[in-house]
Design a protein around this motif. Structure first.
Motif, short mmCIF file in Angstrom:
data_model
loop_
_atom_site.label_atom_id
_atom_site.label_comp_id
_atom_site.label_asym_id
_atom_site.label_seq_id
_atom_site.Cartn_x
_atom_site.Cartn_y
_atom_site.Cartn_z
N GLU A 99 14.20 3.07 4.58
CA GLU A 99 14.52 2.02 3.60
C GLU A 99 13.27 1.20 3.28
OE1 GLU A 99 18.13 -1.22 2.96
OE2 GLU A 99 17.64 -0.50 4.98
N PHE A 100 12.47 0.92 4.30
CA PHE A 100 11.21 0.20 4.10
C PHE A 100 10.26 0.98 3.19
CE2 PHE A 100 6.80 0.37 5.79
CZ PHE A 100 6.32 -0.81 5.22
N ILE A 101 10.09 2.27 3.45
CA ILE A 101 9.20 3.10 2.64
C ILE A 101 9.68 3.16 1.19
CG2 ILE A 101 8.34 5.45 2.30
CD1 ILE A 101 7.01 4.05 4.59
N ASN A 102 10.98 3.28 1.01
CA ASN A 102 11.55 3.38 -0.33
C ASN A 102 11.20 2.15 -1.16
OD1 ASN A 102 13.15 4.03 -2.56
ND2 ASN A 102 15.04 3.33 -1.59
N MET A 103 11.49 0.96 -0.62
CA MET A 103 11.26 -0.26 -1.39
C MET A 103 9.76 -0.55 -1.58
SD MET A 103 13.82 -1.66 -2.71
CE MET A 103 14.11 0.05 -3.16
N ALA A 104 8.98 -0.22 -0.60
CA ALA A 104 7.53 -0.45 -0.73
C ALA A 104 6.96 0.37 -1.88
CB ALA A 104 6.83 -0.09 0.58
N ILE A 105 7.41 1.61 -2.02
CA ILE A 105 6.90 2.46 -3.12
C ILE A 105 7.44 1.98 -4.47
CG2 ILE A 105 6.92 4.79 -4.08
CD1 ILE A 105 6.95 5.87 -1.24
N VAL A 106 8.73 1.65 -4.51
CA VAL A 106 9.31 1.17 -5.77
C VAL A 106 8.62 -0.10 -6.26
CG1 VAL A 106 11.40 0.22 -6.84
CG2 VAL A 106 11.55 2.25 -5.39
N SER A 107 8.22 -0.95 -5.33
CA SER A 107 7.60 -2.23 -5.72
C SER A 107 6.30 -2.03 -6.48
CB SER A 107 7.34 -3.08 -4.47
OG SER A 107 6.29 -2.55 -3.67
N ILE A 108 5.63 -0.89 -6.29
CA ILE A 108 4.38 -0.64 -7.00
C ILE A 108 4.55 0.46 -8.05
CG2 ILE A 108 2.90 -1.44 -5.12
CD1 ILE A 108 2.51 1.51 -4.32
N SER A 109 5.78 0.63 -8.54
CA SER A 109 6.06 1.68 -9.53
C SER A 109 5.11 1.57 -10.72
CB SER A 109 7.50 1.57 -10.03
OG SER A 109 8.41 1.81 -8.99
N TRP A 110 4.46 2.67 -11.06
CA TRP A 110 3.51 2.69 -12.17
C TRP A 110 4.03 3.50 -13.35
CZ3 TRP A 110 3.17 4.90 -7.42
CH2 TRP A 110 3.20 6.30 -7.36
N ALA A 111 5.21 4.11 -13.18
CA ALA A 111 5.81 4.91 -14.26
C ALA A 111 7.32 4.93 -14.06
CB ALA A 111 5.25 6.33 -14.25
N PRO A 112 8.09 5.16 -15.14
CA PRO A 112 9.56 5.13 -15.03
C PRO A 112 10.13 6.20 -14.10
CG PRO A 112 8.87 4.98 -17.33
CD PRO A 112 7.64 5.31 -16.54
N TRP A 113 9.40 7.26 -13.82
CA TRP A 113 9.94 8.32 -12.97
C TRP A 113 9.81 8.02 -11.47
CZ3 TRP A 113 6.11 10.06 -9.80
CH2 TRP A 113 4.80 9.96 -10.24
#
Length: 429
Positions: free
Chosen positions: A303-317
């Protein structure tokens, strides 16, 4: 008598219909809220974020107060009787169906099968989310709410007609209600301690008394069981993160990438497909292989990894890609409920699940005060620095704290029955 997980089919059907109705409105509520309170094309409207946060606080306060009481009442008057109220009035309070469903599983399923049953229960709810989101994808917004109301009503009728209070009609009623005579003391404690546990030494004592209030019930059990207290701490940080996600995630996607109802539905469909597969097939096998405690820690870290990556989303995919980590979040509550349910006997499962739901609700109350202003600030033009996903990064850190706390719940081998300690009398049984 109906044995095993198959006997839960009527409760699973009730949960499906209830969850189907609830999930159906999730993809449309963001657009409805923005359209109702915001003017112009601005997708980062702060008022909508604050309104959603206020709604979560109001719901969380009611649930936090009521869930321990409802759990207590279910032990005394029966799960089926108390379940009727929230099925009639789904907003009084939300979450009651989940709490009582977990208590029903804990009362009727024993041993190592219980964690699998919790996983299947969570999986059925996720599948309901899949169908609810799929229906919402194609229904007009106004019709969506009408179909949701019909589903709640059908679930109520089905539950009242088909659901049995207990699958095993031969169970001792005194044990079910948490009362017994002094001459039965030894035999009942032996029965409680005989139940196998995957990860921790069971503490099956009569920690509750009828005259106690729900708050005293919770405090009494936390003092009696360190494992239960640690599970509640993990529950708080997990629910704190989940509530923060509800406050921030969809608004972040709408403001950052211009997501609308159809894209929300597509993403939620993918999440529910991945989640249902993992809960129905992966969770039971993982629980048997690595145990509930390790499964809990694994879920929180994912869950931590998921949100950490989403927080820096650089594209809609990117949010679509990170759904591979979704099973982590869905492992948490079945693991917590499995661990906690083994700390008391069958007649006190409603109280335990009510305590867990109360702590979850407390997390949901606190989170909007933190994440709604934070999300609104960093999605606005007045942000101190450019980081639209900053609130999601903070949410991921909350999951990380829960992960570290879960590591403190130690695996303790189950003692042989003749060496088990009677926690009430202090003697070996």
């Amino acid at each position: 008598m109906e044995d095993g997980i198959g006997g839960l089919r009527h409760m699973l059907a009730t949960v499906f219909l209830s969850a189907f109705a609830g999930f159906m409105v999730v993809p449309v509520i963001t657009d409805v809220t923005v359209a109702a309170v915001c003017s112009g094309p601005d997708d980062s409207c702060s008022l909508a974020v604050y309104l959603t946060g206020f709604q979560q606080v109001a719901i969380g306060m009611g649930t936090m107060i009521m869930m321990p009481v409802i759990g207590n009442l279910s032990d005394r008057y029966g799960i089926k009787t108390i379940l009727t109220l929230p099925m009639c009035l789904s907003i009084v309070p939300p979450g009651t169906v989940d709490c009582l469903a977990y208590a029903y599983v804990a009362v009727n399923i024993h041993g190592s099968t219980r964690i699998s049953a919790f996983g299947i229960l969570a999986g059925i709810k996720t599948i309901a989310g899949l169908f609810g989101t799929l229906v919402a994808r194609f229904l007009p917004i106004a019709l969506t709410f009408q179909v949701s109301a019909i589903s709640f009503f059908v679930g109520l009728v089905y539950m009242r007609v088909f659901l049995k209070e207990k699958l095993n009609d031969d169970e001792d009623d005194d044990l079910h209600h948490g009362t017994y005579h002094q001459e039965d003391h030894d035999s009942i404690n032996t029965t409680m301690l005989a139940e196998p546990i995957l990860n921790d030494r069971p503490i099956k004592t009569q920690v509750f008394h009828k005259k106690y209030s729900s708050l005293k019930d919770m405090i009494s059990l936390m003092k009696t069981s360190t494992i239960f207290f640690q599970a509640l701490v993990v529950t708080f940080f997990s629910s704190f993160s989940d509530s923060g996600m509800e406050s921030a995630f969809l608004y972040f996607l709408k403001a950052r990438f211009g997501f609308d109802k159809k894209q929300f539905a597509d993403l939620l469909l993918l999440i529910t497909i991945v989640g249902s597969i993992s809960q129905l097939f992966v969770l039971p096998r993982f629980a048997s292989a690595i145990g509930e405690c390790k499964l809990l820690s694994t879920g929180l870290f994912m869950e931590f990894i998921n949100m950490a990556i989403v927080s820096i989303s650089w594209a809609p995919w990117v949010p679509y890609l990170t759904t591979v980590f979704v099973p982590g979040a869905l492992f948490v509550m079945p693991s917590v409920c499995g661990i906690a349910s083994r700390q008391v006997g069958p007649g006190e499962q409603g109280k335990v699940q009510g305590c867990i739901s109360g702590v979850r609700s407390f997390g949901k109350v606190v989170a909007p005060f933190v994440f709604s202003p934070l999300t609104a600030l960093f999605l606005s033009k007045n942000a101190p620095f450019y980081f639209p996903g900053f609130s999601l990064l903070c949410i991921s850190l909350s999951s990380l704290i829960g992960f570290f706390q879960s590591l403190l719940i130690k695996d303790v081998p189950t003692p042989p029955l003749n060496k088990a300690i009677n926690k009430t009398s202090g003697e070996e049984v």
